[in-house]
Design a protein around this motif. Structure first.
Motif, short mmCIF file in Angstrom:
data_model
loop_
_atom_site.label_atom_id
_atom_site.label_comp_id
_atom_site.label_asym_id
_atom_site.label_seq_id
_atom_site.Cartn_x
_atom_site.Cartn_y
_atom_site.Cartn_z
N LEU A 21 -7.21 2.98 -8.99
CA LEU A 21 -6.12 2.39 -9.76
C LEU A 21 -4.91 2.11 -8.87
CD1 LEU A 21 -5.09 1.61 -12.57
CD2 LEU A 21 -4.45 3.99 -12.93
N THR A 22 -4.62 3.03 -7.95
CA THR A 22 -3.47 2.85 -7.06
C THR A 22 -3.68 1.67 -6.12
OG1 THR A 22 -3.00 5.23 -7.10
CG2 THR A 22 -2.05 3.96 -5.29
N VAL A 23 -4.87 1.58 -5.53
CA VAL A 23 -5.14 0.49 -4.59
C VAL A 23 -5.11 -0.87 -5.29
CG1 VAL A 23 -6.90 -0.53 -3.08
CG2 VAL A 23 -6.45 1.93 -3.00
N MET A 24 -5.78 -0.96 -6.42
CA MET A 24 -5.82 -2.23 -7.14
C MET A 24 -4.45 -2.61 -7.69
SD MET A 24 -9.48 -1.66 -9.10
CE MET A 24 -9.43 -3.22 -9.97
N GLY A 25 -3.74 -1.62 -8.20
CA GLY A 25 -2.39 -1.87 -8.70
C GLY A 25 -1.46 -2.31 -7.59
N ALA A 26 -1.61 -1.70 -6.40
CA ALA A 26 -0.76 -2.06 -5.26
C ALA A 26 -1.02 -3.49 -4.81
CB ALA A 26 -1.00 -1.10 -4.10
N VAL A 27 -2.27 -3.94 -4.87
CA VAL A 27 -2.60 -5.32 -4.50
C VAL A 27 -1.92 -6.29 -5.46
CG1 VAL A 27 -4.45 -7.03 -4.35
CG2 VAL A 27 -4.77 -4.75 -3.37
N VAL A 28 -2.04 -6.01 -6.77
CA VAL A 28 -1.38 -6.87 -7.77
C VAL A 28 0.13 -6.86 -7.56
CG1 VAL A 28 -0.91 -7.19 -10.23
CG2 VAL A 28 -3.21 -6.59 -9.47
N ALA A 29 0.69 -5.67 -7.32
CA ALA A 29 2.14 -5.55 -7.13
C ALA A 29 2.59 -6.32 -5.90
CB ALA A 29 2.53 -4.08 -7.00
N ILE A 150 4.09 4.98 -3.44
CA ILE A 150 4.03 6.37 -3.89
C ILE A 150 4.43 6.47 -5.36
CG2 ILE A 150 5.07 8.65 -3.59
CD1 ILE A 150 5.25 8.03 -0.59
N GLU A 151 5.45 5.70 -5.75
CA GLU A 151 5.85 5.69 -7.16
C GLU A 151 4.72 5.18 -8.03
OE1 GLU A 151 8.56 6.84 -8.69
OE2 GLU A 151 9.14 7.68 -6.75
N LEU A 152 3.99 4.17 -7.54
CA LEU A 152 2.86 3.65 -8.29
C LEU A 152 1.77 4.71 -8.43
CD1 LEU A 152 1.36 0.09 -7.90
CD2 LEU A 152 -0.12 2.04 -8.26
N LEU A 153 1.51 5.43 -7.33
CA LEU A 153 0.53 6.52 -7.37
C LEU A 153 0.89 7.52 -8.47
CD1 LEU A 153 -1.73 8.38 -6.20
CD2 LEU A 153 0.01 9.25 -4.61
N LYS A 154 2.15 7.94 -8.50
CA LYS A 154 2.56 8.93 -9.48
C LYS A 154 2.54 8.36 -10.90
CE LYS A 154 6.40 9.86 -7.31
NZ LYS A 154 7.69 10.50 -6.96
N ALA A 155 2.84 7.07 -11.02
CA ALA A 155 2.87 6.44 -12.34
C ALA A 155 1.48 6.26 -12.94
CB ALA A 155 3.58 5.08 -12.26
N ALA A 196 0.01 11.09 -1.52
CA ALA A 196 1.32 10.56 -1.16
C ALA A 196 1.57 10.68 0.34
CB ALA A 196 2.42 11.29 -1.94
N LEU A 197 1.14 11.78 0.94
CA LEU A 197 1.27 11.94 2.39
C LEU A 197 0.46 10.89 3.14
CD1 LEU A 197 1.16 15.81 3.01
CD2 LEU A 197 3.13 14.29 3.15
N ILE A 198 -0.73 10.60 2.65
CA ILE A 198 -1.56 9.57 3.29
C ILE A 198 -0.88 8.21 3.24
CG2 ILE A 198 -3.75 8.30 3.10
CD1 ILE A 198 -5.02 10.93 2.12
N ILE A 199 -0.30 7.88 2.09
CA ILE A 199 0.42 6.61 1.98
C ILE A 199 1.60 6.57 2.94
CG2 ILE A 199 1.85 5.20 0.44
CD1 ILE A 199 0.09 6.14 -1.88
N SER A 200 2.37 7.66 3.01
CA SER A 200 3.52 7.71 3.90
C SER A 200 3.10 7.55 5.35
CB SER A 200 4.27 9.03 3.72
OG SER A 200 4.80 9.16 2.43
N TRP A 201 2.03 8.25 5.74
CA TRP A 201 1.53 8.15 7.12
C TRP A 201 1.07 6.73 7.42
CZ3 TRP A 201 -3.44 6.88 8.72
CH2 TRP A 201 -3.67 7.01 10.10
N GLY A 202 0.37 6.10 6.48
CA GLY A 202 -0.12 4.74 6.70
C GLY A 202 1.02 3.75 6.86
N VAL A 203 2.04 3.87 6.03
CA VAL A 203 3.18 2.95 6.12
C VAL A 203 3.94 3.14 7.43
CG1 VAL A 203 5.41 2.36 5.09
CG2 VAL A 203 3.42 2.69 3.63
#
Length: 219
Positions: A21-29, A150-155, A196-203
Motif C-alpha cells: 500500500l505504501t509503495v503504490m500510494g507513493a507512486v500515485v502521490a 513516512i507520513e504515508l506509511l503511518k497513514a 520508516a528507518l528504511i525509507i529515511s535511509w533510502g532517501v
C-alpha cells in the motif's frame, strides 16, 4: 509458543500489505505531485485553476472521509474499488496534494540565473526544465518527499477501517483472538519504525548520490 509464532506470521502478512500500500500510494502521490506542482506554474489559467482546486480540496478535507468516499460512495457512480485500490487512491491523492506544493516551491527556489543560462543555450521551456531546472529542484524536494513517504506509511493504518488486512487490522485480529494488547501492538510499533528507518535511509542515500552529480548539471 507455537500459537504466538502463528500470530506473528499473521502480523507479518499485514506488514506485506502495508508495504504494498505504501509503495503504490507513493507512486500515485509522486505522479500527482509533479502534475499538480507543474500545473501551478503553467502559463495557462485553466491548468493553474485545476491544479489549485485539486491541491486545496485534498489538503482541506479529511483523509478518513476521502478514504470512505473512495470505498463507499464511488460505487454509486459505477466505480467499485477493492479496499486496496481505495486505499491507494485516497492516500496517493491526499499526499500528492501536499507534495505538489513541494514541487512548486523547489522549482521556484532555483536561481534566476539558471533560467537565463537555459535561454542563452537556446533550450526550450521544457528542455530547460527537464535537463537543468528539475535535476537541481529534485535535490531540494527529496527531504520533504522522504517525510511525506513516512507520513504515508503511518497513514496506511486508516485502511483497517475498510477491512483491508494491513498491520493495524491484523494487530486488532490478534488482540481479539488472544486478549493481549502488548504483543501485537508492540510488534507493529517496531515494524512501522523499521519501515520508516528504511525509507529515511533510502532517501538520504539518494540525496547523497544526486548531490554528487549536481555539479555536472548546473550551467
Amino acid at each position: 509458543m507455537t500459537d504466538w509464532f502463528g500470530y506473528l506470521d499473521l502480523i507479518l502478512q499485514g506488514a506485506m500489505v502495508t508495504v504494498q500500500l505504501t509503495v503504490m500510494g507513493a507512486v500515485v502521490a509522486l505522479v500527482m505531485a509533479f502534475i499538480a506542482g507543474l500545473g501551478r506554474l503553467s502559463r495557462f489559467g485553466a491548468i493553474r485553476c485545476w491544479a489549485t482546486a485539486y491541491i486545496e480540496f485534498f489538503r482541506g478535507t479529511s483523509g478518513f472521509v476521502q478514504l470512505f468516499f473512495a470505498y463507499f460512495v464511488l460505487p454509486f457512480a459505477g466505480l467499485s474499488l477493492t479496499p486496496l485500490q481505495a486505499g491507494v487512491l485516497a492516500l496517493g491523492l491526499n499526499v500528492g496534494a501536499y507534495g505538489a506544493e513541494v514541487v512548486r516551491g523547489a522549482i521556484l527556489s532555483i536561481g534566476r540565473e539558471q533560467y537565463e543560462a537555459c535561454t542563452a543555450l537556446n533550450l526550450g521551456r521544457w528542455q530547460g526544465m527537464r535537463h537543468v531546472i528539475l535535476p537541481q529542484a529534485l535535490l531540494v524536494m527529496l527531504p520533504a518527499f522522504g517525510n511525506y513517504a513516512i507520513e504515508l506509511l503511518k497513514a496506511t493504518s486508516i485502511v483497517s477501517l475498510i477491512s483491508l488486512a494491513d498491520l493495524t487490522f491484523q494487530a486488532q485480529v490478534v488482540r481479539s483472538q488472544t486478549g493481549s494488547t502488548l504483543m501485537p501492538f508492540t510488534a507493529i510499533l517496531v515494524i512501522y519504525f523499521v519501515l520508516a528507518l528504511i525509507i529515511s535511509w533510502g532517501v538520504r542515500s539518494l540525496e547523497r548520490r544526486m548531490a554528487r552529480g549536481l555539479d555536472g548539471v548546473r550551467v
